[in-house]
Design an enzyme around this catalytic site. Structure first.
Site, PDB file in Angstrom:
ATOM      1  N   LYS A  36     -26.702  12.555  41.316  1.00 45.18           N
ATOM      2  CA  LYS A  36     -27.797  12.581  40.340  1.00 45.18           C
ATOM      3  C   LYS A  36     -27.249  12.736  38.923  1.00 45.18           C
ATOM      4  CE  LYS A  36     -31.201  14.522  43.549  1.00 45.18           C
ATOM      5  NZ  LYS A  36     -32.015  15.722  43.882  1.00 45.18           N
ATOM      6  N   SER A  50     -28.857  18.438  40.189  1.00 46.33           N
ATOM      7  CA  SER A  50     -28.963  19.530  41.157  1.00 46.33           C
ATOM      8  C   SER A  50     -29.686  19.046  42.403  1.00 46.33           C
ATOM      9  CB  SER A  50     -29.714  20.713  40.527  1.00 46.33           C
ATOM     10  OG  SER A  50     -29.706  21.831  41.393  1.00 46.33           O
ATOM     11  N   ASP A  51     -29.378  19.694  43.514  1.00 47.44           N
ATOM     12  CA  ASP A  51     -30.062  19.369  44.758  1.00 47.44           C
ATOM     13  C   ASP A  51     -30.065  20.596  45.662  1.00 47.44           C
ATOM     14  OD1 ASP A  51     -31.205  16.924  46.270  1.00 47.44           O
ATOM     15  OD2 ASP A  51     -30.001  17.958  47.765  1.00 47.44           O
ATOM     16  N   GLN A  52     -31.092  20.701  46.463  1.00 42.89           N
ATOM     17  CA  GLN A  52     -31.192  21.832  47.397  1.00 42.89           C
ATOM     18  C   GLN A  52     -31.528  21.318  48.791  1.00 42.89           C
ATOM     19  OE1 GLN A  52     -34.635  24.731  47.459  1.00 42.89           O
ATOM     20  NE2 GLN A  52     -33.039  26.105  46.722  1.00 42.89           N
ATOM     21  N   ALA A  98     -26.978  23.115  45.114  1.00 45.66           N
ATOM     22  CA  ALA A  98     -25.809  22.579  44.422  1.00 45.66           C
ATOM     23  C   ALA A  98     -26.176  22.180  43.001  1.00 45.66           C
ATOM     24  CB  ALA A  98     -25.273  21.368  45.174  1.00 45.66           C
TER      25      ALA A  98
END
Length: 200
Positions: free
Chosen positions: A57, A73-75, A110
């Site tokens: 991203k 960011s990613d979860q 992250a």
């Protein structure tokens, strides 16, 4: 002369949660939507998936804004190695919470910070260990009707009524569970040359 000008900051996310969190740092930023396929790869762990997507991203948005510092960011919710993403529907949210009740889930959050023109690239993960109560079907239904958390990984919106689903939360970066680990993000932004805690 141009090199000394502060770089602009871009949040590579359309998440209202991440936008609200980043606003806490009181640094001007704009928002851009990353065009990234979030499909997990075959055999990919939740941790690896969160890391890959956060970086992808950031890089996707940085390609469009090469002189800016970009946050991605990613979860991903990790239930015994199984990735649980955003449910999207009521039925899938019910199934997720039924799977998670009475169990420990690690929310892998992250974050990546990238600046294409300077070559800056850092990423990190803030794991959050969450123990869910042994929820009844009625509690799950009532919670989902009240919060409709269908855009949250694992259906657990801890900043709202979702806190009542939980026995405990264990982490070292308090905003990570909401979607953006600000301690780690701040560290990377400083390294990328974004001034934090400057004069008001």
């Amino acid at each position: 002369m141009q090199d000394s000008a502060p770089r602009k900051l871009v949040l590579g996310s359309t998440s209202a949660y991440r936008r609200e969190l980043l606003q806490r740092l009181r640094v001007p930023f704009t928002v851009a939507a990353p065009d990234v396929d979030e499909t997990p790869r075959l055999g990919e762990t939740p941790l690896a998936l969160a890391r890959r997507l956060a970086l992808a991203k950031a890089q996707a948005v940085a390609a469009q804004h090469p002189d800016c510092v970009v946050i991605g960011s990613d979860q991903v919710a990790d239930l015994d190695g199984e990735p649980l993403g955003k449910p999207g529907t009521h039925e899938r949210a019910v199934a997720q919470l039924q799977k998670m009740r009475g169990k420990t889930v690690v929310f892998q959050t992250a974050v990546a910070v990238v600046c294409q023109s300077s070559g800056f690239c850092q990423e990190d993960v803030a794991p959050v260990r969450v123990v869910f109560r042994d929820l009844s079907d009625a509690e799950i239904e009532n919670y989902l009707r009240a919060e409709t958390p269908y855009d949250c990984a694992g259906s657990a919106k801890s900043e709202g009524l979702g806190i009542a689903l939980l026995e405990s939360i264990d982490n070292d970066d308090p905003s990570a569970l909401v979607g953006l680990p600000l301690i780690r993000t701040s560290r990377m932004l400083r390294a990328a040359g974004i001034a934090l805690l400057g004069p008001v």
